[in-house]
Each structure stands twice: as C-alpha cells, then as structure tokens.
Design a protein around this motif. Structure first.
Motif, short mmCIF file in Angstrom:
data_model
loop_
_atom_site.label_atom_id
_atom_site.label_comp_id
_atom_site.label_asym_id
_atom_site.label_seq_id
_atom_site.Cartn_x
_atom_site.Cartn_y
_atom_site.Cartn_z
N GLN A 1 0.84 -1.21 0.00
CA GLN A 1 0.00 0.00 0.00
C GLN A 1 0.87 1.26 0.00
OE1 GLN A 1 -2.27 -0.84 3.53
NE2 GLN A 1 -3.92 -1.87 2.38
N ARG A 2 1.95 1.22 0.79
CA ARG A 2 2.82 2.42 0.85
C ARG A 2 3.60 2.61 -0.44
NH1 ARG A 2 5.20 2.70 7.03
NH2 ARG A 2 3.16 2.67 8.05
N ILE A 3 3.97 1.52 -1.07
CA ILE A 3 4.63 1.63 -2.39
C ILE A 3 3.64 2.19 -3.40
CG2 ILE A 3 5.59 0.31 -4.31
CD1 ILE A 3 6.93 -1.52 -2.19
N ALA A 4 2.42 1.67 -3.41
CA ALA A 4 1.41 2.14 -4.36
C ALA A 4 1.07 3.61 -4.14
CB ALA A 4 0.15 1.29 -4.23
N ALA A 5 1.12 4.05 -2.89
CA ALA A 5 0.81 5.45 -2.57
C ALA A 5 2.01 6.37 -2.79
CB ALA A 5 0.34 5.55 -1.11
N GLY A 6 3.15 5.81 -3.14
CA GLY A 6 4.34 6.62 -3.37
C GLY A 6 5.04 7.04 -2.09
N GLU A 7 4.66 6.46 -0.97
CA GLU A 7 5.28 6.82 0.31
C GLU A 7 6.62 6.12 0.51
OE1 GLU A 7 2.40 5.77 3.27
OE2 GLU A 7 0.82 6.97 2.33
N ILE A 8 6.79 4.99 -0.16
CA ILE A 8 8.02 4.22 -0.09
C ILE A 8 8.44 3.90 -1.52
CG2 ILE A 8 9.00 1.97 0.54
CD1 ILE A 8 7.29 1.98 3.01
N GLY A 9 9.73 4.05 -1.77
CA GLY A 9 10.25 3.75 -3.11
C GLY A 9 11.65 3.19 -3.01
N LEU A 10 12.27 3.00 -4.16
CA LEU A 10 13.61 2.41 -4.19
C LEU A 10 14.63 3.26 -3.45
CD1 LEU A 10 13.71 1.01 -7.82
CD2 LEU A 10 13.34 -0.22 -5.67
N GLU A 11 14.34 4.56 -3.28
CA GLU A 11 15.25 5.43 -2.55
C GLU A 11 15.12 5.27 -1.03
OE1 GLU A 11 12.58 6.38 -4.28
OE2 GLU A 11 11.33 7.33 -2.76
N THR A 12 14.09 4.58 -0.59
CA THR A 12 13.88 4.38 0.85
C THR A 12 14.97 3.47 1.41
OG1 THR A 12 11.49 4.58 0.55
CG2 THR A 12 12.26 3.53 2.59
N PRO A 13 15.71 3.95 2.42
CA PRO A 13 16.76 3.10 2.99
C PRO A 13 16.22 1.75 3.47
CG PRO A 13 16.88 5.34 3.85
CD PRO A 13 15.60 5.25 3.06
N GLY A 14 16.87 0.71 3.06
CA GLY A 14 16.53 -0.63 3.50
C GLY A 14 15.59 -1.38 2.60
N LEU A 15 14.89 -0.69 1.69
CA LEU A 15 13.90 -1.38 0.85
C LEU A 15 14.57 -2.36 -0.11
CD1 LEU A 15 11.03 -1.93 -0.08
CD2 LEU A 15 11.28 -0.02 -1.70
N ILE A 16 15.58 -1.92 -0.82
CA ILE A 16 16.24 -2.81 -1.79
C ILE A 16 16.86 -4.01 -1.07
CG2 ILE A 16 18.15 -3.00 -3.43
CD1 ILE A 16 17.46 -0.14 -4.32
N ASP A 17 17.51 -3.76 0.04
CA ASP A 17 18.10 -4.87 0.81
C ASP A 17 17.02 -5.86 1.26
OD1 ASP A 17 20.63 -3.81 0.49
OD2 ASP A 17 20.62 -2.80 2.44
N HIS A 18 15.89 -5.32 1.71
CA HIS A 18 14.79 -6.19 2.14
C HIS A 18 14.27 -7.03 0.97
CE1 HIS A 18 10.99 -7.70 3.55
NE2 HIS A 18 10.38 -7.04 2.58
N LEU A 19 14.03 -6.38 -0.16
CA LEU A 19 13.49 -7.10 -1.31
C LEU A 19 14.47 -8.17 -1.80
CD1 LEU A 19 11.87 -4.13 -3.27
CD2 LEU A 19 10.71 -5.83 -1.83
N ARG A 20 15.74 -7.83 -1.81
CA ARG A 20 16.75 -8.81 -2.24
C ARG A 20 16.82 -9.99 -1.28
NH1 ARG A 20 22.10 -10.38 -2.37
NH2 ARG A 20 22.94 -10.59 -4.46
N ALA A 21 16.86 -9.71 0.01
CA ALA A 21 16.92 -10.79 1.01
C ALA A 21 15.67 -11.67 0.93
CB ALA A 21 17.07 -10.19 2.41
N THR A 22 14.52 -11.05 0.74
CA THR A 22 13.27 -11.81 0.65
C THR A 22 13.28 -12.70 -0.58
OG1 THR A 22 12.08 -10.07 1.83
CG2 THR A 22 10.75 -11.63 0.54
N ALA A 23 13.74 -12.17 -1.70
CA ALA A 23 13.80 -12.98 -2.93
C ALA A 23 14.74 -14.16 -2.76
CB ALA A 23 14.24 -12.10 -4.10
N ILE A 24 15.88 -13.94 -2.14
CA ILE A 24 16.85 -15.02 -1.93
C ILE A 24 16.27 -16.09 -1.01
CG2 ILE A 24 19.07 -15.57 -0.83
CD1 ILE A 24 20.11 -12.93 -2.09
N GLU A 25 15.57 -15.66 0.03
CA GLU A 25 14.95 -16.63 0.95
C GLU A 25 13.86 -17.44 0.25
OE1 GLU A 25 15.75 -13.91 4.93
OE2 GLU A 25 13.77 -13.89 3.98
N LYS A 26 13.11 -16.81 -0.61
CA LYS A 26 12.06 -17.54 -1.35
C LYS A 26 12.68 -18.51 -2.35
CE LYS A 26 8.47 -14.11 -0.68
NZ LYS A 26 7.76 -14.88 0.30
#
Length: 124
Positions: free
Chosen positions: A81-106
C-alpha cells in the motif's frame, strides 16, 4: 512441538521411498508424474525447514522498514500500500536490501538450484 521424526524428516523419508523403490518400477507418463510429485515433496520439505526462520527475518525487516509491527501478511500488505501510494520507493533506505533478502529466501525454498540464486550465494 511434535516428537521426532518431525514433518520434514517424514516428507524426506517418503520421498526417498518413492525415488528408490517406486520410480524404478514406472515408465512414461507415470514416471514423469511421480518425478513432479517428488519435486513437490522436496519443496514442502524445504519450506518446513527454512520458512520459520525466513518468515521471522522477513517480518523483522518489514517492521524496521515500516516502523510498525504485525503479522507477516499484514506487514506485506502495508508495504504494498505504501509503495502504491508513493510513500516508499527504491530510494527508501533498506527497501532494496529487504526485497533482495526476501527474494533469496524464497528461492532457497522454491528453486535452490536456480543459477541466479546460486550466484547470489557465491556458489557455482
């Protein structure tokens, strides 16, 4: 908590029986279908072993990223929801690391032999 053997050990034992005893007796479509079924059992076994820790790690990352607590499902819904609302984006600290870690775990559960997964871990 269940006694031993745990669910993952039972799944592995059934899969070994199918591979070593039943598969050699089959051919054609039946052998193919059994291989597909054994792959599904292997995935279930990996999920039983790996998902509790990866789900906990994902929830911790999301809580830190979002500044709130909740179930993993709720936290992922909030992130979306926050990504869709533009409140969080790739510039948000920690987002890219989170997405990468989640993808690797999956991938560790879904496709541990996937070449990009193995490259991400530094394996060949």
């Amino acid at each position: 908590m269940q006694d031993k053997p745990d669910a993952a050990a039972i799944v592995a034992t059934v899969n070994a029986f199918l591979r070593e005893t039943i598969l050699p007796l089959l051919s054609g479509r039946a052998a193919f279908d059994l291989r597909v079924s054994m792959n599904a059992l292997e995935l279930v076994g990996r999920e039983l072993v790996l998902s509790p820790a990866s789900d906990a790690a994902e929830a911790a990352r999301l809580s830190a990223l979002l500044g709130e607590t909740g179930t993993l499902e709720d936290l992922n819904q909030t992130l979306g929801q926050r990504i869709a609302a533009g409140e969080i984006g790739l510039e948000t600290p920690g987002l890219i690391d989170h997405l990468r870690a989640t993808a690797i775990e999956k991938l560790a559960v879904d496709q541990p032999k996937y070449s990009s997964y193995r490259r991400a871990l530094g394996k060949k």
